[in-house]
Structures are given as C-alpha cells and as structure tokens.
Design an enzyme around this catalytic site. Structure first.
Site, PDB file in Angstrom:
ATOM      1  N   GLU A 237     -46.232  24.393  15.921  1.00  0.00           N
ATOM      2  CA  GLU A 237     -47.166  24.827  14.875  1.00  0.00           C
ATOM      3  C   GLU A 237     -47.866  23.570  14.372  1.00  0.00           C
ATOM      4  O   GLU A 237     -47.239  22.679  13.808  1.00  0.00           O
ATOM      5  CB  GLU A 237     -46.417  25.510  13.733  1.00  0.00           C
ATOM      6  CG  GLU A 237     -47.324  26.011  12.636  1.00  0.00           C
ATOM      7  CD  GLU A 237     -46.546  26.349  11.390  1.00  0.00           C
ATOM      8  OE1 GLU A 237     -46.944  25.880  10.303  1.00  0.00           O
ATOM      9  OE2 GLU A 237     -45.533  27.054  11.494  1.00  0.00           O
TER      10      GLU A 237
ATOM     11  N   CYS B 231     -48.476  25.352   5.284  1.00  0.00           N
ATOM     12  CA  CYS B 231     -49.251  25.527   6.508  1.00  0.00           C
ATOM     13  C   CYS B 231     -50.212  26.695   6.412  1.00  0.00           C
ATOM     14  O   CYS B 231     -51.175  26.778   7.177  1.00  0.00           O
ATOM     15  CB  CYS B 231     -48.327  25.701   7.701  1.00  0.00           C
ATOM     16  SG  CYS B 231     -46.973  26.860   7.426  1.00  0.00           S
TER      17      CYS B 231
END
Length: 511
Positions: free
Chosen positions: A270, A307
């Site tokens: 990620e 995020c």
C-alpha cells in the site's frame, strides 16, 4: 517483564525476537520519542534475517498444516496477550509516536478485534472456497476423475511495519494477522519510528506461540538495520510473499526486488493515495458549508497521517463553491498544530507544502508555517486545466494539506476523474438531484479506487468481511487484493486441485 496490580511494567530490552529467542547485536540505534525516555535497540543484520527465515520455513511444516481451530486459538491468544499489556502498550506507543492515548486505545481495540474476527472467519471455513467435482467413471469417451480444490497457505511471509499505525498495521497488525490466519509464519521488519511498541507486541505474540505449543519459527521480529536488511528479507528464498505499508519510493524499490528474484513473489504494497472527493452541484448548494467543515475535520484527523486522508476536493466554480472553500478555510484556521509521527515525516510534509507554494498555477487559500515535528494545516486551490497539466499536484502530501480543484461542468469533472491515478478511496457528495452526474462519475471512480463512497468522509476503515483497502497502482501494487478485512487472508493462499485422492488421504480441509 514484571507484573504489578495486573498491569505489565514494561522497559524495552532492545533485542530482536528470532524464533522464540531474544537476540542482541553489536550495532545499536536509539529511539526518537515524541516525549519520554530514549531507549537503545539492537540493529538488525542480514544474518538475523536468514536465521529468522530459515526458522519460519521449518515452522511452516507444522503450522501450515495445523487445523483451523488451532490457528484460530492462536489468533485469540495473541489478542488476549495484547490486551493483558494494554496500559504498557498505550504508554510507550504514546511516548514514541506522540499519538494521544485515546487514539492508541482505539487502535489497540482494532488490532485485537481483527485478530478475533479472523479467528472466527477461519473457523467457519468459507474462505477456503472448497469445490468438488464428482467422478464420472461412465463418461464417454473418457472417464472423469474426482477433483477437489481448496486454498492452501503459500509459506513464510515478510511484513514491514507501518509508521502511521504502530499497532493496526505493524507487528501484529492486519498483514501479520492475515498471514497467520492463512497458516503462514511471519517475519516482521519493525518500523524504527516505534521500536518499543513493536517489541512489547512481539512479546505478546511470543507468549501466545508458547502457550499454544507452536513451533517458535512461526513468528520473528527484526528491528532497525540499513537497506540491506530489508532487501535480504524480500529476497530470501524462503519468503513467499511480502506485506508492506509505506511510501511510494520505498515500496516500489521492494516491489522491483520481489519481481527480479529468481523466483518472483507477490508484493502486497500500500503505497499512497490522495483519495479525491467529488462535490456535486445540488449537494454543494444545499450544504456546502457543512461539507467544508466536515472535510477540514477529515483532512486534519491525526495530523493528516491516514492513508485515506482526502487530500483533494473537486468542486464546481461559482459562489456556492466559493462558500465551500471559505468554510473549509475557516474550519482549518481553528485547528491547532499537531505533532507528527517522526521528524522525517514532518520534513516531508513541509517539502510537500513547498511544492504548492512554488507553483504559479496554485492559489493559496489558507497557509501556515510548520516547524519541528509539528504540522499546521494548509489549503490551496487550482483550476481543473492546471491540475491536469501538472502531475505533481496529484501526488500525495502526507499531512493536513488540502487542494481544491475547481471545475466548470459535470463533464469536466468526469474528464478530471479519468485523469487520476489509482486510489484507495473516491467519494461522491450528492443529493437526489445529482443522480445523473453521480451515474456518470461512478463507472470512472470504480476503475480508479478500491472503495467508492457516497456522502461520507474516507478517514476510518471498517474491519469487516466486505471491506476493500487497496486499489489500482500506485494506491497498491496488487489491485485484486485488500489489506483490511477478512478478504485480506486470501493474499497468502493459493488454490490447489487434488485429483483422484483415495479416501484415506482425505482429511482436514480436504473434507
């Protein structure tokens, strides 16, 4: 580890956990806490990596063939051991990261909750996707044998701890929990931003390994070390997959290493996202100021170090759009400076702000100065045309910085959406009258993001069966995977077909 009044009194010893043994090395590094005492930790080495990986491979021959009930009990035991250390984890986690105690308590609950969720999920067995085609001995012109398919664990997994989630995405976080649930031993490369937190959580995992009678190679933790340590981990031949949460640059380098191995392996990284929001005209007219305030709250949550932080809002031009921008700026002005997780992250945030300050196409709306580890919010505005011409404006700034992209029509908004790179999330703010515009946007956003939402803000990820936390590159390196929710377990499994097995070999998950 001493116990006093049922609470763990924790002082880091600074060692690595290698297959059940706490090991020191000659090299040392010191923690850099936001407040509280500095602690010394041993530095990882390539030799320790090789030892941990070899132990993980040895452990796989028992753990990979354990029952689902045995692995579920192990996950539950890890959760129990973490909760037994709750106060000590909160204390050192707050010292190292500067995160408030309430945030760490919530993150600990998410960490133990996902361990228990995964335990229940594998007990149910549906994740195995078992399929059986019965034999057809009388089929012409040729008989068909019985074929059974089941998902099987792939082998030892390397996990890199994340800086922004010292619990939920680190030592015993989602990647580790998913791999262990699948039956894969784990070697964790701890993040140097919170080594003490990593150590105490590793102690919890080690206690669970011992109480469940598992092979000690099922879990190891290696702290610190230079780039060669990380490279040695992802290139070790015993490692069969990698889980990573971090920067685009670092993640891409590891991804390339995984791909260039003699035996390439999957890299589940990620890497970053700006999580754009699209504010449609009727919703803007009805509640633009309210949405602006909501965006400011989401943008600055946790100093913007999520995020899923919504860094870009796409907003129509005109007075109603102006009111949205003004309401956002007013709300940001009321947000005090917040401490960032590390000095390096804080510097990167200041560098990101400078990228906007030096562009003539960008208009400052609300700007501040930040120093040290403190971050203050900032807001900028740019036209759709200028945004599409400057790729750097679409790159993630990790922190509380927002960019408003102004558009002149729904068609321009759709065109803009097509220009975005892959994202973790994309959001539509709409009212009923915006339905035609939302229908035009939805197919585009579906291709761009792993999670598409309406009239919500993306900060906050539910750990449930249906969650997808991933997306097309560069949000993640594998668009078919998620790092949150029970589907994340599937990353560390592969389908195997068993043909014509006699009854005496049908046992365990093959039944």
């Amino acid at each position: 580890m001493n116990i006093e009044n049922n609470s763990f009194i924790f002082t880091p010893h600074g060692k690595h956990l290698i297959a059940g043994n706490w090991v020191a090395t000659d090299g040392k590094f010191s923690s850099d806490p936001a407040h509280g005492p500095v602690h010394e930790f041993s530095t990882g080495t390539v030799e320790l990596v090789n030892e941990a990986c070899a132990a993980a491979e040895e452990g796989f021959w028992s753990f990979g063939y354990s029952t689902r009930d045995e692995r579920a009990a192990f996950l539950d035991a890890i959760a129990d051991e973490i909760e037994a250390r709750a106060e000590a984890i909160t204390l050192i986690g707050s010292q190292e990261t500067g995160l408030p105690e309430a945030r760490l308590q919530g993150e600990r609950g998410r960490t133990t909750g996902q361990l228990r969720l995964f335990a229940q999920h594998i007990r149910d067995g549906g994740y195995l996707d078992r399929r059986t085609d019965a034999a057809q001995p009388d089929r012409k012109p040729a008989a068909r044998p019985e074929i059974r398919m089941v998902q099987r664990p792939i082998g030892p997994v390397a996990v890199f701890g994340a800086s922004n989630f010292p619990l939920a995405f680190s030592t015993a976080g989602g990647d580790t929990a998913a791999a262990l649930a699948a039956g894969c031993p784990v070697v964790v490369k701890g993040h140097s931003a919170h080594p003490g937190t990593g150590e105490i959580v590793a102690e919890a995992v080690a206690a669970a390994v011992k109480s469940c009678g598992l092979h000690p190679g099922v879990f190891s933790l290696i702290q610190g070390g230079n780039r060669k340590v990380g490279e040695a981990l992802v290139t070790n031949p015993f490692i069969k997959a990698v889980g990573f949460t971090g920067s685009l640059g670092g993640g891409r380098a590891l991804f390339d290493l995984c791909a260039s191995r003699p035996e390439p392996i999957p890299f589940f990284g990620e890497l970053g996202s700006v999580n754009p929001m699209f504010v449609l005209p009727e919703a803007l007219a009805a509640r633009g100021a309210e949405m602006g305030k909501g965006w400011a709250g989401s943008l600055t949550m946790g100093a913007g170090q999520f995020c899923t932080n919504p860094g870009i809002a796409v907003v129509p031009q005109g007075p109603e759009g102006d009111a949205f921008v003004a309401a956002t700026a007013e709300a940001l002005a009321g947000v005090a400076g917040q401490q960032m997780l590390t000095g390096g992250i804080a510097k990167a945030y200041r560098d990101g702000k400078e990228r906007f300050d030096t562009r003539n196409s960008v208009t400052p709306v609300f700007t501040t100065e930040s120093a040290g580890r403190e971050a203050n919010p900032n807001l900028y505005e740019v036209s759709s045309e200028a945004f599409l011409e400057d790729h750097a404006l679409g790159e993630e700034v990790f922190g509380p910085l927002g960019l408003v992209v102004r558009t002149t029509s729904v068609e321009e908004m759709v065109h803009l959406a097509k220009g975005f790179e892959g994202q973790l999330t994309a959001t539509i703010h709409m009212d009923k009258g915006d339905t035609p515009a939302a229908k035009a946007l939805l197919p585009v956003l579906e291709r761009k993001a792993g999670r598409v939402m309406v009239n919500n803000f993306p900060t906050g990820v539910e750990v449930v069966d249906s969650m997808v936390h991933g997306g097309p590159y560069p949000a993640s390196t594998n668009f078919g995977a998620t790092s949150v929710g029970t589907l994340s377990i599937r990353r560390f499994l592969r389908p195997v077909a068993f043909q014509n097995l006699p009854p005496e070999l049908l046992e365990g998950d093959l039944l």
